[in-house]
Design a protein around this motif. Structure first.
Motif, PDB file in Angstrom:
ATOM      1  N   HIS A 132     -47.292  57.976  23.471  1.00  0.00           N
ATOM      2  CA  HIS A 132     -46.657  57.133  22.454  1.00  0.00           C
ATOM      3  C   HIS A 132     -45.186  57.506  22.282  1.00  0.00           C
ATOM      4  N   GLU A 133     -44.910  58.795  22.234  1.00  0.00           N
ATOM      5  CA  GLU A 133     -43.531  59.256  22.047  1.00  0.00           C
ATOM      6  C   GLU A 133     -42.642  58.814  23.200  1.00  0.00           C
ATOM      7  N   LYS A 134     -43.129  58.956  24.429  1.00  0.00           N
ATOM      8  CA  LYS A 134     -42.337  58.552  25.593  1.00  0.00           C
ATOM      9  C   LYS A 134     -42.137  57.035  25.623  1.00  0.00           C
ATOM     10  N   LEU A 135     -43.150  56.282  25.227  1.00  0.00           N
ATOM     11  CA  LEU A 135     -43.002  54.831  25.144  1.00  0.00           C
ATOM     12  C   LEU A 135     -41.931  54.455  24.130  1.00  0.00           C
ATOM     13  N   ASP A 136     -41.988  55.083  22.963  1.00  0.00           N
ATOM     14  CA  ASP A 136     -41.043  54.758  21.897  1.00  0.00           C
ATOM     15  C   ASP A 136     -39.620  55.147  22.259  1.00  0.00           C
ATOM     16  N   ARG A 137     -39.462  56.218  23.064  1.00  0.00           N
ATOM     17  CA  ARG A 137     -38.130  56.639  23.504  1.00  0.00           C
ATOM     18  C   ARG A 137     -37.632  55.810  24.676  1.00  0.00           C
ATOM     19  N   GLY A 138     -38.528  55.077  25.314  1.00  0.00           N
ATOM     20  CA  GLY A 138     -38.137  54.269  26.463  1.00  0.00           C
ATOM     21  C   GLY A 138     -38.058  55.038  27.755  1.00  0.00           C
ATOM     22  N   THR A 139     -38.683  56.218  27.829  1.00  0.00           N
ATOM     23  CA  THR A 139     -38.637  57.010  29.061  1.00  0.00           C
ATOM     24  C   THR A 139     -39.825  56.740  29.976  1.00  0.00           C
ATOM     25  N   ILE A 140     -40.826  56.003  29.486  1.00  0.00           N
ATOM     26  CA  ILE A 140     -41.872  55.483  30.366  1.00  0.00           C
ATOM     27  C   ILE A 140     -42.035  53.999  30.064  1.00  0.00           C
ATOM     28  N   ASP A 141     -42.575  53.276  31.032  1.00  0.00           N
ATOM     29  CA  ASP A 141     -42.757  51.833  30.890  1.00  0.00           C
ATOM     30  C   ASP A 141     -44.104  51.475  30.292  1.00  0.00           C
ATOM     31  N   LEU A 142     -45.150  52.154  30.769  1.00  0.00           N
ATOM     32  CA  LEU A 142     -46.516  51.784  30.422  1.00  0.00           C
ATOM     33  C   LEU A 142     -47.326  53.002  30.014  1.00  0.00           C
ATOM     34  N   GLY A 143     -48.293  52.769  29.139  1.00  0.00           N
ATOM     35  CA  GLY A 143     -49.210  53.824  28.752  1.00  0.00           C
ATOM     36  C   GLY A 143     -50.647  53.371  28.957  1.00  0.00           C
ATOM     37  N   PHE A 144     -51.466  54.241  29.524  1.00  0.00           N
ATOM     38  CA  PHE A 144     -52.892  53.974  29.682  1.00  0.00           C
ATOM     39  C   PHE A 144     -53.619  54.883  28.700  1.00  0.00           C
ATOM     40  N   LEU A 145     -54.227  54.281  27.674  1.00  0.00           N
ATOM     41  CA  LEU A 145     -54.731  55.015  26.526  1.00  0.00           C
ATOM     42  C   LEU A 145     -56.162  54.618  26.197  1.00  0.00           C
ATOM     43  N   MET A 146     -56.842  55.498  25.473  1.00  0.00           N
ATOM     44  CA  MET A 146     -58.138  55.147  24.911  1.00  0.00           C
ATOM     45  C   MET A 146     -57.929  54.530  23.541  1.00  0.00           C
ATOM     46  N   THR A 147     -58.859  53.690  23.135  1.00  0.00           N
ATOM     47  CA  THR A 147     -58.791  53.114  21.799  1.00  0.00           C
ATOM     48  C   THR A 147     -59.366  54.114  20.789  1.00  0.00           C
ATOM     49  N   PRO A 148     -58.912  54.043  19.526  1.00  0.00           N
ATOM     50  CA  PRO A 148     -57.977  53.059  18.975  1.00  0.00           C
ATOM     51  C   PRO A 148     -56.522  53.442  19.251  1.00  0.00           C
ATOM     52  N   VAL A 149     -55.646  52.415  19.238  1.00  0.00           N
ATOM     53  CA  VAL A 149     -54.216  52.641  19.374  1.00  0.00           C
ATOM     54  C   VAL A 149     -53.494  51.887  18.263  1.00  0.00           C
ATOM     55  N   GLU A 150     -52.246  52.265  18.038  1.00  0.00           N
ATOM     56  CA  GLU A 150     -51.430  51.606  17.033  1.00  0.00           C
ATOM     57  C   GLU A 150     -50.887  50.309  17.641  1.00  0.00           C
ATOM     58  N   VAL A 151     -51.634  49.214  17.479  1.00  0.00           N
ATOM     59  CA  VAL A 151     -51.337  47.979  18.207  1.00  0.00           C
ATOM     60  C   VAL A 151     -50.101  47.260  17.694  1.00  0.00           C
ATOM     61  N   ALA A 152     -49.643  47.541  16.481  1.00  0.00           N
ATOM     62  CA  ALA A 152     -48.536  46.779  15.905  1.00  0.00           C
ATOM     63  C   ALA A 152     -47.259  46.907  16.729  1.00  0.00           C
ATOM     64  N   LYS A 153     -47.037  48.055  17.354  1.00  0.00           N
ATOM     65  CA  LYS A 153     -45.790  48.287  18.089  1.00  0.00           C
ATOM     66  C   LYS A 153     -45.860  47.881  19.550  1.00  0.00           C
ATOM     67  N   TYR A 154     -47.074  47.581  20.057  1.00  0.00           N
ATOM     68  CA  TYR A 154     -47.230  47.443  21.500  1.00  0.00           C
ATOM     69  C   TYR A 154     -47.925  46.146  21.901  1.00  0.00           C
ATOM     70  N   ASN A 155     -47.540  45.656  23.076  1.00  0.00           N
ATOM     71  CA  ASN A 155     -48.360  44.680  23.780  1.00  0.00           C
ATOM     72  C   ASN A 155     -49.476  45.452  24.463  1.00  0.00           C
ATOM     73  N   SER A 156     -50.620  44.811  24.651  1.00  0.00           N
ATOM     74  CA  SER A 156     -51.733  45.553  25.250  1.00  0.00           C
ATOM     75  C   SER A 156     -52.643  44.642  26.061  1.00  0.00           C
ATOM     76  N   ILE A 157     -53.312  45.252  27.014  1.00  0.00           N
ATOM     77  CA  ILE A 157     -54.353  44.594  27.800  1.00  0.00           C
ATOM     78  C   ILE A 157     -55.579  45.487  27.759  1.00  0.00           C
ATOM     79  N   LYS A 158     -56.710  44.917  27.360  1.00  0.00           N
ATOM     80  CA  LYS A 158     -57.956  45.680  27.385  1.00  0.00           C
ATOM     81  C   LYS A 158     -58.403  45.829  28.830  1.00  0.00           C
ATOM     82  N   LEU A 159     -58.782  47.034  29.218  1.00  0.00           N
ATOM     83  CA  LEU A 159     -59.144  47.324  30.605  1.00  0.00           C
ATOM     84  C   LEU A 159     -60.662  47.423  30.761  1.00  0.00           C
ATOM     85  N   PRO A 160     -61.176  47.102  31.937  1.00  0.00           N
ATOM     86  CA  PRO A 160     -62.629  47.158  32.180  1.00  0.00           C
ATOM     87  C   PRO A 160     -63.100  48.572  32.482  1.00  0.00           C
ATOM     88  N   VAL A 161     -62.748  49.498  31.595  1.00  0.00           N
ATOM     89  CA  VAL A 161     -63.050  50.916  31.809  1.00  0.00           C
ATOM     90  C   VAL A 161     -63.602  51.487  30.502  1.00  0.00           C
TER      91      VAL A 161
END
Length: 305
Positions: A132-161
């Protein structure tokens, strides 16, 4: 201030030695020394305490190191993003948690690389908070995370995993002989739980046990941080199974927790943030794979169930 000077400063801070830094940077030691002296003069502070054979950061140097790292990361990221405007050949920076989703990501990168061989990837193995910190700083493009996540700040795609919650225990502990452990049995055990508050809330919710009724000994960012405590039977870790599958430990075993709660995963990226063409193409590629019932990943997932 040139980023080249910041790179010089960061290399000395990393190695704590001027001559070693000069050697790795392929410049002379006097030149490097002059550059750092000029930097300190321009800032009006001492960045290093100089010893006979080593250089250590001052308190001001420690603060400056954090800022310099961020500046260099952002400049490098900007250069990478610009480089793929003529053809798809840039760098996609991705943060991924330790779970079954790393297998999915590996499969997607392999397929994407076959289609776009000039695109490179920077991969960061980290916990959700770091991602989350790297995403917010703009030093990474994408994050692959487990739910729950703070969805208000991010676009997201649910994965078949999916993944499952388990208790990590030593193989010689009586619990290791059980096929499952009841949630209520966790009340009597010393526990290690994830650090992120949003994940803790999820755990307390499906346990139906308030935090003050659990014997929580420690929190952890990554499961590897708590291996010693588990092996010493000081406490046992509530974790997802996938965190261990890629790094199995011969002295430990995972006992599934008897809960209907399934761990889902998402790919996220910042809202209102301009991504590189290569990152956008990779997102579209993931969407196609997730939506296509005949994709290699979907067929593999069905076969493994």
């Amino acid at each position: 201030m040139e980023t080249r000077i910041l790179t010089y400063f960061l290399k000395i801070a990393e190695l704590s030695n001027m001559s070693k830094a000069a050697e790795e940077l392929h410049i002379t030691q006097p030149t490097l020394s002059r550059q750092i002296k000029t930097l300190e003069d321009s800032l009006g502070v001492k960045l290093f305490q100089r010893g006979n054979r080593s250089m250590t950061l001052t308190s001001a140097g420690i603060i400056f190191q954090k800022r310099a790292q961020r500046i260099v990361e952002l400049v490098n990221k900007a250069e990478q993003d610009i480089s793929d405007q003529t053809e798809l050949n840039g760098v996609i920076s991705i943060g991924c948690i330790e779970s079954t989703v790393s297998n999915f990501l590996g499969s997607m990168i392999t397929s994407f690389h076959n289609k776009y061989p000039k695109v490179r990837f920077n991969l960061y193995d980290a916990d959700g908070s770091d991602i989350h910190e790297k995403l917010d700083r703009g030093t990474i493009d994408l994050g692959f995370l487990m739910t729950p996540v703070e969805v208000a700040k991010y676009n997201s795609i649910k994965l078949p995993v999916t993944d499952q919650w388990c208790l990590a225990v030593p193989k010689d502990h009586p619990i290791a002989q059980q096929t499952k452990i009841a949630t209520n049995d966790l009340r009597s055990l010393p526990l290690i739980i994830p650090t992120r508050k949003i994940v803790q809330g999820e755990i307390f919710s499906w346990l139906h046990i308030p935090a003050n009724e659990l014997n929580i000994i420690s929190t952890q960012n990554l499961v590897s941080d708590s291996l010693f405590l588990i092996k010493a039977q000081i406490a046992f870790a509530i974790c997802i199974a996938g965190a261990f599958y890629d790094r199995p430990d011969p002295d430990l075993t995972l006992v599934p927790i008897d809960t209907d709660t399934v761990v889902n995963h998402v790919m996220v990226w910042r809202k209102n943030y301009t991504l590189s063409r290569s990152a956008i193409t990779f997102i579209e590629f993931i969407k196609e794979q997730v939506d296509d019932p005949n994709s290699l990943w979907q067929l593999y997932s069905k076969a493994s169930k």
